[in-house]
Design a protein around this motif. Sequence first.
Motif, PDB file in Angstrom:
ATOM      1  N   ASP A   9       0.821  -1.215   0.000  1.00  0.00           N
ATOM      2  CA  ASP A   9       0.000   0.000   0.000  1.00  0.00           C
ATOM      3  C   ASP A   9       0.852   1.261   0.000  1.00  0.00           C
ATOM      4  OD1 ASP A   9      -2.328  -1.470  -0.046  1.00  0.00           O
ATOM      5  OD2 ASP A   9      -2.683  -1.305   2.123  1.00  0.00           O
ATOM      6  N   LEU A  10       2.010   1.196   0.650  1.00  0.00           N
ATOM      7  CA  LEU A  10       2.899   2.360   0.684  1.00  0.00           C
ATOM      8  C   LEU A  10       3.628   2.586  -0.641  1.00  0.00           C
ATOM      9  CD1 LEU A  10       4.575   2.012   4.193  1.00  0.00           C
ATOM     10  CD2 LEU A  10       2.998   3.797   3.458  1.00  0.00           C
ATOM     11  N   ILE A  11       4.086   1.509  -1.285  1.00  0.00           N
ATOM     12  CA  ILE A  11       4.963   1.680  -2.442  1.00  0.00           C
ATOM     13  C   ILE A  11       4.271   1.601  -3.794  1.00  0.00           C
ATOM     14  CG2 ILE A  11       7.004   0.947  -1.204  1.00  0.00           C
ATOM     15  CD1 ILE A  11       6.788  -1.765  -2.500  1.00  0.00           C
ATOM     16  N   THR A  12       3.068   1.065  -3.864  1.00  0.00           N
ATOM     17  CA  THR A  12       2.391   0.934  -5.154  1.00  0.00           C
ATOM     18  C   THR A  12       2.186   2.281  -5.851  1.00  0.00           C
ATOM     19  OG1 THR A  12       1.328  -1.108  -4.459  1.00  0.00           O
ATOM     20  CG2 THR A  12       0.329   0.040  -6.304  1.00  0.00           C
ATOM     21  N   PRO A  13       1.778   3.347  -5.168  1.00  0.00           N
ATOM     22  CA  PRO A  13       1.621   4.624  -5.884  1.00  0.00           C
ATOM     23  C   PRO A  13       2.933   5.233  -6.373  1.00  0.00           C
ATOM     24  CG  PRO A  13       0.458   4.669  -3.782  1.00  0.00           C
ATOM     25  CD  PRO A  13       1.270   3.424  -3.805  1.00  0.00           C
ATOM     26  N   ILE A  14       4.053   4.776  -5.862  1.00  0.00           N
ATOM     27  CA  ILE A  14       5.347   5.371  -6.206  1.00  0.00           C
ATOM     28  C   ILE A  14       5.921   4.796  -7.497  1.00  0.00           C
ATOM     29  CG2 ILE A  14       7.720   5.711  -5.396  1.00  0.00           C
ATOM     30  CD1 ILE A  14       6.594   5.520  -2.540  1.00  0.00           C
ATOM     31  N   VAL A  15       5.702   3.508  -7.749  1.00  0.00           N
ATOM     32  CA  VAL A  15       6.348   2.820  -8.870  1.00  0.00           C
ATOM     33  C   VAL A  15       5.542   2.969 -10.159  1.00  0.00           C
ATOM     34  CG1 VAL A  15       7.485   1.153  -7.363  1.00  0.00           C
ATOM     35  CG2 VAL A  15       5.284   0.598  -8.353  1.00  0.00           C
ATOM     36  N   GLY A  50      15.607   6.162  -3.705  1.00  0.00           N
ATOM     37  CA  GLY A  50      15.676   7.616  -3.726  1.00  0.00           C
ATOM     38  C   GLY A  50      17.092   8.132  -3.632  1.00  0.00           C
ATOM     39  N   ARG A  51      17.207   9.419  -3.775  1.00  0.00           N
ATOM     40  CA  ARG A  51      18.520  10.058  -3.653  1.00  0.00           C
ATOM     41  C   ARG A  51      19.008   9.968  -2.226  1.00  0.00           C
ATOM     42  NH1 ARG A  51      17.574  15.499  -7.007  1.00  0.00           N
ATOM     43  NH2 ARG A  51      17.627  14.526  -9.051  1.00  0.00           N
ATOM     44  N   ARG A  52      20.236   9.504  -2.088  1.00  0.00           N
ATOM     45  CA  ARG A  52      20.878   9.332  -0.783  1.00  0.00           C
ATOM     46  C   ARG A  52      20.070   8.455   0.160  1.00  0.00           C
ATOM     47  NH1 ARG A  52      22.349  15.582   0.104  1.00  0.00           N
ATOM     48  NH2 ARG A  52      23.734  15.812  -1.674  1.00  0.00           N
ATOM     49  N   GLY A  53      19.183   7.625  -0.388  1.00  0.00           N
ATOM     50  CA  GLY A  53      18.426   6.695   0.428  1.00  0.00           C
ATOM     51  C   GLY A  53      17.300   7.307   1.228  1.00  0.00           C
ATOM     52  N   ILE A  54      16.859   8.496   0.835  1.00  0.00           N
ATOM     53  CA  ILE A  54      15.834   9.195   1.607  1.00  0.00           C
ATOM     54  C   ILE A  54      14.501   8.444   1.584  1.00  0.00           C
ATOM     55  CG2 ILE A  54      14.441  11.302   1.705  1.00  0.00           C
ATOM     56  CD1 ILE A  54      16.971  12.815   0.892  1.00  0.00           C
ATOM     57  N   MET A  55      14.091   7.958   0.413  1.00  0.00           N
ATOM     58  CA  MET A  55      12.824   7.223   0.324  1.00  0.00           C
ATOM     59  C   MET A  55      12.907   5.914   1.104  1.00  0.00           C
ATOM     60  SD  MET A  55      10.394   8.737  -1.220  1.00  0.00           S
ATOM     61  CE  MET A  55       9.296   7.406  -1.641  1.00  0.00           C
ATOM     62  N   ALA A  56      14.022   5.209   0.971  1.00  0.00           N
ATOM     63  CA  ALA A  56      14.187   3.938   1.698  1.00  0.00           C
ATOM     64  C   ALA A  56      14.142   4.171   3.203  1.00  0.00           C
ATOM     65  CB  ALA A  56      15.493   3.267   1.293  1.00  0.00           C
ATOM     66  N   SER A  57      14.779   5.215   3.662  1.00  0.00           N
ATOM     67  CA  SER A  57      14.750   5.531   5.094  1.00  0.00           C
ATOM     68  C   SER A  57      13.338   5.852   5.560  1.00  0.00           C
ATOM     69  CB  SER A  57      15.662   6.713   5.399  1.00  0.00           C
ATOM     70  OG  SER A  57      16.988   6.381   5.148  1.00  0.00           O
ATOM     71  N   SER A  58      12.606   6.591   4.749  1.00  0.00           N
ATOM     72  CA  SER A  58      11.228   6.933   5.100  1.00  0.00           C
ATOM     73  C   SER A  58      10.349   5.690   5.149  1.00  0.00           C
ATOM     74  CB  SER A  58      10.655   7.924   4.091  1.00  0.00           C
ATOM     75  OG  SER A  58      11.386   9.115   4.113  1.00  0.00           O
ATOM     76  N   LEU A  59      10.520   4.792   4.170  1.00  0.00           N
ATOM     77  CA  LEU A  59       9.740   3.555   4.167  1.00  0.00           C
ATOM     78  C   LEU A  59      10.077   2.692   5.373  1.00  0.00           C
ATOM     79  CD1 LEU A  59       9.909   2.689   0.379  1.00  0.00           C
ATOM     80  CD2 LEU A  59       7.866   3.325   1.666  1.00  0.00           C
ATOM     81  N   ARG A  60      11.346   2.630   5.715  1.00  0.00           N
ATOM     82  CA  ARG A  60      11.757   1.844   6.889  1.00  0.00           C
ATOM     83  C   ARG A  60      11.166   2.436   8.170  1.00  0.00           C
ATOM     84  NH1 ARG A  60      16.961   1.361   3.857  1.00  0.00           N
ATOM     85  NH2 ARG A  60      17.057  -0.833   3.261  1.00  0.00           N
ATOM     86  N   GLN A  61      11.150   3.754   8.246  1.00  0.00           N
ATOM     87  CA  GLN A  61      10.596   4.406   9.426  1.00  0.00           C
ATOM     88  C   GLN A  61       9.093   4.170   9.529  1.00  0.00           C
ATOM     89  OE1 GLN A  61      11.239   8.626   9.543  1.00  0.00           O
ATOM     90  NE2 GLN A  61      11.048   8.688  11.754  1.00  0.00           N
TER      91      GLN A  61
END
Length: 81
Positions: A9-15, A50-61
């Motif tokens: 649900d979090l990542i489907t709108p992004i890809v 994402g750039r510098r892992g910003i999206m990955a960090s947000s998803l992990r959080q």
Amino acid sequence: MNYERIMLDLITPIVDNKESLSVKVLPTLEDDEVLLNVYASSEDVARLIGRRGIMASSLRQMMSIASRTENKMITIKFESY
């Protein structure tokens, strides 16, 4: 708790290529740990990290917040094919 559904649900709108997207929960040796593998095309993985892992960090959080009710630690790995 269905961690696969929450992550999807979090990542489907992004890809862009939603059909190639999949999330799998892998077993771990610890009861309080959850390992999520996100599989997507290389373009979509780059977008999810994402750039510098910003999206990955947000998803992990966001996922760690979701898992706090069950006192579990979430590890997320992004893999392309």
